[in-house]
Design a protein around this motif. Structure first.
Motif, PDB file in Angstrom:
ATOM      1  N   ALA A 290       0.832  -1.206   0.000  1.00 51.17           N
ATOM      2  CA  ALA A 290       0.000   0.000   0.000  1.00 51.17           C
ATOM      3  C   ALA A 290       0.869   1.258   0.000  1.00 51.17           C
ATOM      4  O   ALA A 290       0.574   2.228  -0.709  1.00 51.17           O
ATOM      5  CB  ALA A 290      -0.926   0.003   1.216  1.00 51.17           C
ATOM      6  N   THR A 291       1.943   1.240   0.748  1.00 52.40           N
ATOM      7  CA  THR A 291       2.855   2.384   0.787  1.00 52.40           C
ATOM      8  C   THR A 291       3.499   2.601  -0.584  1.00 52.40           C
ATOM      9  O   THR A 291       3.563   3.724  -1.077  1.00 52.40           O
ATOM     10  CB  THR A 291       3.943   2.168   1.854  1.00 52.40           C
ATOM     11  OG1 THR A 291       3.298   1.999   3.123  1.00 52.40           O
ATOM     12  CG2 THR A 291       4.887   3.343   1.930  1.00 52.40           C
ATOM     13  N   ALA A 292       3.947   1.528  -1.208  1.00 54.70           N
ATOM     14  CA  ALA A 292       4.582   1.639  -2.524  1.00 54.70           C
ATOM     15  C   ALA A 292       3.596   2.177  -3.557  1.00 54.70           C
ATOM     16  O   ALA A 292       3.935   3.048  -4.357  1.00 54.70           O
ATOM     17  CB  ALA A 292       5.126   0.285  -2.955  1.00 54.70           C
ATOM     18  N   LEU A 293       2.365   1.669  -3.527  1.00 57.20           N
ATOM     19  CA  LEU A 293       1.364   2.119  -4.496  1.00 57.20           C
ATOM     20  C   LEU A 293       0.975   3.578  -4.284  1.00 57.20           C
ATOM     21  O   LEU A 293       0.542   4.250  -5.208  1.00 57.20           O
ATOM     22  CB  LEU A 293       0.122   1.229  -4.432  1.00 57.20           C
ATOM     23  CG  LEU A 293       0.331  -0.186  -4.962  1.00 57.20           C
ATOM     24  CD1 LEU A 293      -0.909  -1.034  -4.674  1.00 57.20           C
ATOM     25  CD2 LEU A 293       0.632  -0.177  -6.442  1.00 57.20           C
ATOM     26  N   THR A 294       1.156   4.077  -3.082  1.00 57.65           N
ATOM     27  CA  THR A 294       0.851   5.477  -2.783  1.00 57.65           C
ATOM     28  C   THR A 294       2.011   6.389  -3.169  1.00 57.65           C
ATOM     29  O   THR A 294       1.805   7.466  -3.721  1.00 57.65           O
ATOM     30  CB  THR A 294       0.548   5.649  -1.278  1.00 57.65           C
ATOM     31  OG1 THR A 294      -0.540   4.794  -0.934  1.00 57.65           O
ATOM     32  CG2 THR A 294       0.197   7.084  -0.945  1.00 57.65           C
ATOM     33  N   LEU A 295       3.228   5.957  -2.909  1.00 56.88           N
ATOM     34  CA  LEU A 295       4.394   6.811  -3.121  1.00 56.88           C
ATOM     35  C   LEU A 295       4.871   6.884  -4.569  1.00 56.88           C
ATOM     36  O   LEU A 295       5.365   7.917  -4.993  1.00 56.88           O
ATOM     37  CB  LEU A 295       5.550   6.354  -2.230  1.00 56.88           C
ATOM     38  CG  LEU A 295       5.345   6.558  -0.736  1.00 56.88           C
ATOM     39  CD1 LEU A 295       6.558   6.037   0.029  1.00 56.88           C
ATOM     40  CD2 LEU A 295       5.107   8.021  -0.400  1.00 56.88           C
TER      41      LEU A 295
ATOM     42  N   PRO B  57       3.295   7.049  -7.589  1.00 53.86           N
ATOM     43  CA  PRO B  57       2.731   8.141  -8.404  1.00 53.86           C
ATOM     44  C   PRO B  57       3.154   9.522  -7.900  1.00 53.86           C
ATOM     45  O   PRO B  57       3.417  10.416  -8.697  1.00 53.86           O
ATOM     46  CB  PRO B  57       1.216   7.958  -8.267  1.00 53.86           C
ATOM     47  CG  PRO B  57       1.033   6.545  -7.850  1.00 53.86           C
ATOM     48  CD  PRO B  57       2.244   6.196  -7.057  1.00 53.86           C
ATOM     49  N   ALA B  58       3.256   9.684  -6.597  1.00 53.23           N
ATOM     50  CA  ALA B  58       3.668  10.976  -6.043  1.00 53.23           C
ATOM     51  C   ALA B  58       5.099  11.310  -6.450  1.00 53.23           C
ATOM     52  O   ALA B  58       5.409  12.454  -6.792  1.00 53.23           O
ATOM     53  CB  ALA B  58       3.534  10.963  -4.528  1.00 53.23           C
ATOM     54  N   MET B  59       5.970  10.320  -6.435  1.00 56.40           N
ATOM     55  CA  MET B  59       7.365  10.565  -6.828  1.00 56.40           C
ATOM     56  C   MET B  59       7.474  10.873  -8.316  1.00 56.40           C
ATOM     57  O   MET B  59       8.253  11.719  -8.723  1.00 56.40           O
ATOM     58  CB  MET B  59       8.238   9.363  -6.465  1.00 56.40           C
ATOM     59  CG  MET B  59       8.417   9.199  -4.981  1.00 56.40           C
ATOM     60  SD  MET B  59       9.563   7.922  -4.412  1.00 56.40           S
ATOM     61  CE  MET B  59       9.508   6.667  -5.627  1.00 56.40           C
ATOM     62  N   SER B  60       6.688  10.201  -9.140  1.00 53.39           N
ATOM     63  CA  SER B  60       6.768  10.465 -10.576  1.00 53.39           C
ATOM     64  C   SER B  60       6.241  11.859 -10.900  1.00 53.39           C
ATOM     65  O   SER B  60       6.749  12.527 -11.791  1.00 53.39           O
ATOM     66  CB  SER B  60       6.018   9.403 -11.370  1.00 53.39           C
ATOM     67  OG  SER B  60       4.643   9.453 -11.095  1.00 53.39           O
ATOM     68  N   MET B  61       5.231  12.320 -10.177  1.00 54.78           N
ATOM     69  CA  MET B  61       4.728  13.683 -10.375  1.00 54.78           C
ATOM     70  C   MET B  61       5.793  14.699  -9.955  1.00 54.78           C
ATOM     71  O   MET B  61       5.987  15.708 -10.607  1.00 54.78           O
ATOM     72  CB  MET B  61       3.454  13.912  -9.568  1.00 54.78           C
ATOM     73  CG  MET B  61       2.246  13.174 -10.099  1.00 54.78           C
ATOM     74  SD  MET B  61       1.629  13.861 -11.620  1.00 54.78           S
ATOM     75  CE  MET B  61       0.909  15.364 -11.010  1.00 54.78           C
ATOM     76  N   ALA B  62       6.493  14.430  -8.873  1.00 52.43           N
ATOM     77  CA  ALA B  62       7.527  15.344  -8.389  1.00 52.43           C
ATOM     78  C   ALA B  62       8.673  15.450  -9.390  1.00 52.43           C
ATOM     79  O   ALA B  62       9.255  16.518  -9.555  1.00 52.43           O
ATOM     80  CB  ALA B  62       8.045  14.869  -7.035  1.00 52.43           C
ATOM     81  N   MET B  63       9.001  14.363 -10.072  1.00 59.09           N
ATOM     82  CA  MET B  63      10.091  14.392 -11.049  1.00 59.09           C
ATOM     83  C   MET B  63       9.735  15.256 -12.250  1.00 59.09           C
ATOM     84  O   MET B  63      10.608  15.807 -12.898  1.00 59.09           O
ATOM     85  CB  MET B  63      10.430  12.984 -11.500  1.00 59.09           C
ATOM     86  CG  MET B  63      11.208  12.204 -10.500  1.00 59.09           C
ATOM     87  SD  MET B  63      11.923  10.768 -11.279  1.00 59.09           S
ATOM     88  CE  MET B  63      11.125   9.463 -10.423  1.00 59.09           C
ATOM     89  N   CYS B  64       8.465  15.384 -12.551  1.00 57.25           N
ATOM     90  CA  CYS B  64       8.038  16.170 -13.704  1.00 57.25           C
ATOM     91  C   CYS B  64       7.789  17.632 -13.354  1.00 57.25           C
ATOM     92  O   CYS B  64       7.571  18.440 -14.244  1.00 57.25           O
ATOM     93  CB  CYS B  64       6.758  15.580 -14.298  1.00 57.25           C
ATOM     94  SG  CYS B  64       7.033  13.962 -15.047  1.00 57.25           S
ATOM     95  N   ALA B  65       7.811  17.964 -12.085  1.00 59.41           N
ATOM     96  CA  ALA B  65       7.528  19.341 -11.668  1.00 59.41           C
ATOM     97  C   ALA B  65       8.566  20.283 -12.262  1.00 59.41           C
ATOM     98  O   ALA B  65       9.758  20.006 -12.274  1.00 59.41           O
ATOM     99  CB  ALA B  65       7.533  19.441 -10.147  1.00 59.41           C
ATOM    100  N   GLY B  66       8.111  21.403 -12.770  1.00 59.50           N
ATOM    101  CA  GLY B  66       9.012  22.418 -13.296  1.00 59.50           C
ATOM    102  C   GLY B  66       9.410  22.213 -14.747  1.00 59.50           C
ATOM    103  O   GLY B  66      10.100  23.045 -15.322  1.00 59.50           O
ATOM    104  N   LYS B  67       9.022  21.133 -15.354  1.00 58.21           N
ATOM    105  CA  LYS B  67       9.357  20.911 -16.755  1.00 58.21           C
ATOM    106  C   LYS B  67       8.345  21.634 -17.632  1.00 58.21           C
ATOM    107  O   LYS B  67       7.171  21.657 -17.358  1.00 58.21           O
ATOM    108  CB  LYS B  67       9.331  19.416 -17.086  1.00 58.21           C
ATOM    109  CG  LYS B  67      10.184  18.582 -16.180  1.00 58.21           C
ATOM    110  CD  LYS B  67      11.386  18.107 -16.893  1.00 58.21           C
ATOM    111  CE  LYS B  67      12.145  17.242 -15.895  1.00 58.21           C
ATOM    112  NZ  LYS B  67      13.385  16.867 -16.188  1.00 58.21           N
TER     113      LYS B  67
END
Length: 53
Positions: free
Chosen positions: A10-15, A17-27
């Motif tokens: 559950a933790t992995a499935l939550t984190l 998508p959040a990490m992938s969104m953070a990597m795209c921030a500012g592009k």
């Protein structure tokens, strides 16, 4: 032990998508392609007529 596996999944499935969104921030987004004689202008965020010379 199965509660721990469930919590980890559950933790992995939550984190993930959040990490992938953070990597795209500012592009900035780009046009995939412009018509012949046009170029991408990042300031206008649009294809504009190419000026030669």
């Amino acid at each position: 032990m199965s509660k721990l596996k469930t919590l980890a999944a559950a933790t992995a499935l939550t984190l993930v998508p959040a990490m992938s969104m953070a990597m795209c921030a500012g592009k900035s987004h780009q046009a995939m392609s412009c018509a012949d004689g046009m170029v991408w202008d990042s300031e206008q965020q649009a294809c504009v007529k190419q000026v030669m010379g």
